[in-house]
Design an enzyme around this catalytic site. Structure first.
Site, PDB file in Angstrom:
ATOM      1  N   ASP A 229      43.431  40.669  48.538  1.00  0.00           N
ATOM      2  CA  ASP A 229      43.861  39.434  49.190  1.00  0.00           C
ATOM      3  C   ASP A 229      42.724  38.418  49.299  1.00  0.00           C
ATOM      4  O   ASP A 229      42.953  37.266  49.683  1.00  0.00           O
ATOM      5  CB  ASP A 229      44.403  39.744  50.595  1.00  0.00           C
TER       6      ASP A 229
ATOM      7  N   ASP B 235      53.000  42.585  45.470  1.00  0.00           N
ATOM      8  CA  ASP B 235      52.665  42.834  46.864  1.00  0.00           C
ATOM      9  C   ASP B 235      53.911  43.025  47.723  1.00  0.00           C
ATOM     10  O   ASP B 235      53.975  43.911  48.578  1.00  0.00           O
ATOM     11  CB  ASP B 235      51.830  41.667  47.399  1.00  0.00           C
TER      12      ASP B 235
END
Length: 376
Positions: A257, A210
């Site tokens: 997420d 990420d």
């Protein structure tokens, strides 16, 4: 990945809505994904109870995908390949045609996900229990697929098809959110980590993934903003202050997420229940327990700590995003928060060895015999 937001009258509502749409699938997905416990009872009574239940516990258990350490190591690699491929496709090919193709794909997989989501929602509100139909496809006495559904599922399938058609025609953000929530809930119920070691490897690998794709390149932000599909949950930043004919200015949170930390939170809940059942004299992943213990409330120190850490990590993501007015890699905050929370609880409770020896995979009879021989 969460997208930056600007200060406006609806900012508080925007953050609260994004957080709520993340917490709901994680909380209910963790409970929905718990392995089904069996109790020693009359087989005829069990058959009648199963045929009158439209719970998907047994179905999700049969269909669940177990993630091992080897799989967890490859997550960032596969994720990077898919993400960069989408980036190149949007960059060099006609965006409109690609969007049509992906919209069709998500519509096909979205109908069953929405059907299950709507059916579960109605069942939880009304408590309705209906006879269940079984449709089994076999080839040479080998079962290829086994579908279980009720009249409620058939009714909700009609609703799901209607929502899907509305989304395809309008790309409405509310319909998109319904898809996103349904996908997240199904994924958390069906994906099962085999151990905390695997979970921590997955979280740390995607932590690096990420950070690299958000801070190191424009790939993540570009794909998230260019692809108009249900891979994120959305909420207008200007919902309370927009003027007539003014377009929505969307804030977003990626489904990754939600799902990635969500399966780790679900593992924490499974560990809590296993610890409780072991303390009652019923060790193992799916022990046969008395009916009284099947639905009894149990202490949840690890689930509570991990779920709370996720909330704090998400709030931190929103705060940093707002302060710097820039997209943030949410797993930068969520991965350490979730993994460290369970480790700290285990250290305080003196259960670190139990934490890392826990597995959601049932041991074979031969393996159990070998362990007993070693203990002897």
């Amino acid at each position: 990945m969460a997208e930056a937001t600007t200060l406006d009258a609806g900012l508080g509502l925007t953050y609260a809505a994004l957080i709520a749409m993340a917490l709901g699938p994680i909380y209910f997905g963790a409970y929905g994904g718990l392995a089904r416990l069996k109790s020693p009872k009359d087989e005829k009574k069990e058959k009648v109870e199963d045929d009158l239940s439209d719970s998907s516990d047994d179905e999700s258990e049969d269909e669940s995908e177990v993630v091992s350490s080897e799989d967890a190591y490859m997550f960032p690699v596969y994720g990077s390949g898919v993400l960069f491929s989408l980036y190149m496709v949007f960059k060099y090919l006609n965006k409109e045609y690609i969007t049509y193709l992906l919209t069709g794909y998500f519509s096909i997989i979205g109908v069953p996900a929405l059907t299950k989501f709507f059916a579960g929602l109605v069942r939880s509100i009304t408590g309705i229990r209906l006879p269940r139909y079984h449709v089994q496809v076999t080839k040479r006495a080998k079962s290829l697929t086994h579908l279980k559904f009720t009249d409620l599922h058939l009714a909700m399938a009609v609703v799901a098809i209607g929502v899907t058609a509305y989304y395809v025609l309008t790309k409405n953000w509310i319909a998109s959110n319904l898809f996103g929530i349904a996908f997240s809930l199904s994924a958390i119920q069906l994906i099962r980590l085999d151990s905390f070691k695997t979970g921590i490897i997955m979280l740390m690998g995607l932590f690096v993934y990420d950070i690299f794709w958000v801070f190191g390149t424009d790939v993540m932000v570009s794909v998230a903003t260019k692809f108009d599909g249900p891979i994120k949950v959305l909420w207008p930043r200007n919902l309370l202050s927009m003027q007539p004919e003014e377009p929505y200015k969307m804030a977003m949170l990626g489904l990754g997420d939600i799902v990635v930390p969500g399966v780790f939170v679900a593992l924490s809940l499974a560990f809590d229940r296993a610890q409780f059942l072991a303390s009652q004299g019923y060790p193992g992943v799916k022990p046969v327990v008395p009916r009284a213990l099947r639905h009894v409330s149990f202490p949840k120190p690890y689930f509570t700590a991990c779920f709370t850490a996720y909330i704090l990590g998400l709030v931190t993501t929103m705060a940093v995003m707002h302060f710097f007015q820039a997209a943030q890699p949410a797993l930068l905050y969520l991965s350490p928060a979730c993994s460290l929370s369970v480790i700290l609880v285990a250290l305080v409770r003196g259960e670190l060895s139990s934490l890392f020896s826990f597995t959601t995979e049932e041991k074979s009879e031969d393996a159990s015999k070998d362990e007993k021989k070693k203990e002897s």
